[in-house]
Design an enzyme around this catalytic site. Structure first.
Site, PDB file in Angstrom:
ATOM      1  N   VAL A 131      -8.520   2.224  -0.522  1.00 38.42           N
ATOM      2  CA  VAL A 131      -8.788   2.016  -1.949  1.00 38.42           C
ATOM      3  C   VAL A 131      -7.778   1.031  -2.532  1.00 38.42           C
ATOM      4  CG1 VAL A 131      -8.985   3.103  -4.224  1.00 38.42           C
ATOM      5  CG2 VAL A 131      -9.676   4.373  -2.184  1.00 38.42           C
ATOM      6  N   LYS A 181     -14.874   3.409  -3.045  1.00 40.35           N
ATOM      7  CA  LYS A 181     -13.491   3.608  -3.503  1.00 40.35           C
ATOM      8  C   LYS A 181     -13.433   4.589  -4.680  1.00 40.35           C
ATOM      9  CE  LYS A 181     -12.429  -1.086  -1.952  1.00 40.35           C
ATOM     10  NZ  LYS A 181     -12.428  -2.497  -2.361  1.00 40.35           N
TER      11      LYS A 181
HETATM   12  N1  HSE Z   1     -14.411  -6.679  -0.020  1.00 36.10           N
HETATM   13  C1  HSE Z   1     -13.371  -5.893  -0.578  1.00 36.10           C
HETATM   14  C2  HSE Z   1     -12.996  -6.461  -1.936  1.00 36.10           C
HETATM   15  C3  HSE Z   1     -12.198  -5.892   0.344  1.00 36.10           C
HETATM   16  O1  HSE Z   1     -13.443  -7.577  -2.252  1.00 36.10           O
HETATM   17  O2  HSE Z   1     -12.303  -5.821  -2.699  1.00 36.10           O
HETATM   18  C4  HSE Z   1     -11.209  -4.807   0.096  1.00 36.10           C
HETATM   19  O3  HSE Z   1     -11.780  -3.538   0.171  1.00 36.10           O
END
Ligand code: HSE
Length: 443
Positions: A136, A209
């Protein structure tokens, strides 16, 4: 003293992409500092990856192979790092590693959000730790803040920018008037986006998250399937501009809130006042505001993606586990979700039952009386208007932009479908929730 303390703690890394590679690099570059903190060395002894050139590691002293199941069976490995991503084989790799008595550190938010309840139970039954700080908000220690730093509080709400790609896109659209697709392509080139970028722009990554943060904020089971998820792909540059005229910025927020109806868990684009600190977190940055009943509002911000930032969180988990091992502690001191007693039956509030203020952009014909008809429908649904912008445009349709006072979502849904049925409305209505992020218990 335990004579094991003279031996390095041995790490096996499964998956060697951005995060796995970043973890090795950080353990090597900051090795001296980490050993000084810990009083013991940490050594990467094995890597399992199908995508690296094994000969590159010939001189490294690290045993490299393709099979993660072989790695997790190595009796020399103390802590397994899972950076494979996804579920297959990650779920079995983590489960088997825990059954083999290994501590596991994972960066895999999908795995924790969707299968974490099962995996934490396996970890507990086997007296080992499954840590997930890096899952997260990248390098921000938000799990530690929620589970430990704020442990004296009843958490009222939290709201966060928890997808760097989405925040980068919205920031570029706002600052440079760029189009969505163009910015998304750049985010992919910069390595921020998930392998499937729809996970970023449709809110799935953020929902993973948010699910995790909600569970540790309120002590509830992980319930990804109950998290309301809406992406940013329908946001147009004109929405960003109208919001700015009204004193707001549009951010893609994950919001979890305890109300008298239960727990809200939702991810969606949100208007927040430009005076809010959160509104000024730009680019790939992440930030989470947490409101606790004793401490009030707190804000945690930093890089939410990238090799070194994410590895910072992975290595912090390794250090925590290593410190416990050093003390001879096997069972984790902090429960996986931060609570010894989990609320199994706290209701998750349906999105139709939440209350919010709303931004509406209504494409209407430029004819006399249309505004009156819209106002009537809103009034009949019990929704009062706070502000209106009506633009002069050259074609025969005008966007009418309305900010409403607080209303229940299902009343807003009824109003929107009634307005869309008016003859003078020439397209679908864009609806964006507005949040005040006030000091009280309401997000
Ligand atoms: N793809 C995710 C972001 C990466 O852009 O936040 C980190 O979890």
């Amino acid at each position: 003293m335990n004579s094991d303390l003279d031996k390095p703690i041995k790490i096996g890394i499964c998956g060697f992409g951005t995060v796995g590679g970043g973890t090795l690099a950080l353990l090597q570059s900051n090795g001296d500092e980490i050993s000084r903190r810990l009083g013991r060395n940490i050594q990467v002894s094995r890597i399992a990856s199908r995508s690296i050139k094994i000969s590159d590691f010939d001189e490294s002293g690290i045993q490299v192979a393709t099979d993660p199941f072989e790695l997790i069976s190595d009796s020399e490995v103390d802590i397994v790092i899972e950076t494979l991503g996804g579920f297959d084989p990650a779920f079995e790799v983590v489960r088997q590693a825990l059954l083999n008595g290994k501590h596991v550190v994972t960066a895999n938010k999908a795995l924790i959000a969707e299968r974490g309840n099962e995996l934490f139970s396996v970890a507990q039954d086997n007296g080992v730790t499954l840590s997930y700080e890096s899952s997260v908000a990248g390098g921000i220690p938000i799990i530690k803040a929620l589970r430990e730093g704020l442990a004296a509080n009843k958490i009222n709400w939290l709201a966060g920018i928890i997808n760097g790609t989405g925040n980068f896109i919205l920031t570029e659209m706002a600052d440079k008037q760029r189009q969505f697709d163009d910015v998304l392509q750049q985010a992919q080139e910069l390595g921020y986006a998930e392998a499937d970028p729809t996970f970023d722009v449709e809110g799935i990554d953020a929902a993973h998250k948010l699910t995790i943060m909600a569970s540790i904020a309120f002590g509830i089971p992980l319930q990804f399937d109950k998290t309301y998820t809406e992406g940013i792909s329908h946001i147009k540059p004109e929405d960003i501009n109208y919001a700015a005229e009204l004193g707001y910025r549009i951010k893609h927020l994950g919001i979890a809130r305890l109300s008298d109806k239960g727990v809200e868990m939702r991810v969606h684009p949100t208007l927040i006042s430009r005076k809010q600190l959160l509104a000024n977190v730009d680019g790939v940055g992440n930030a989470v505001m947490v409101h606790g009943n004793a401490v009030g509002s707190t804000l945690y911000s930093g890089p939410g993606a990238g090799a070194a930032a994410t590895a910072s969180a992975v290595v912090a988990d390794i250090i925590d586990i290593a410190r416990a091992m050093e003390q001879g502690i096997t069972t984790p001191i902090v429960p996986a979700l931060g609570y010894r007693t989990i609320h199994q039956d706290l209701k998750v509030v349906d999105i139709e039952d939440i209350e919010s203020e709303y931004y509406l952009r209504i494409p209407a014909k430029d004819v006399v009386g249309v505004m009156a008809k819209i106002s009537n429908i809103l009034q009949e649904c019990g929704i009062s208007i706070e502000a209106v912008i009506q633009k002069e445009v050259s074609s025969d349709s005008v966007p009418i932009v309305i900010l409403t006072h607080r209303a229940v979502e299902k009343q807003m849904n009824s109003a929107i479908s009634a307005i869309e049925q008016l003859q003078d409305i020439v397209g679908t209505i864009t609806r964006i929730r507005v949040e005040t992020l006030t000091e009280n218990s309401e997000a």
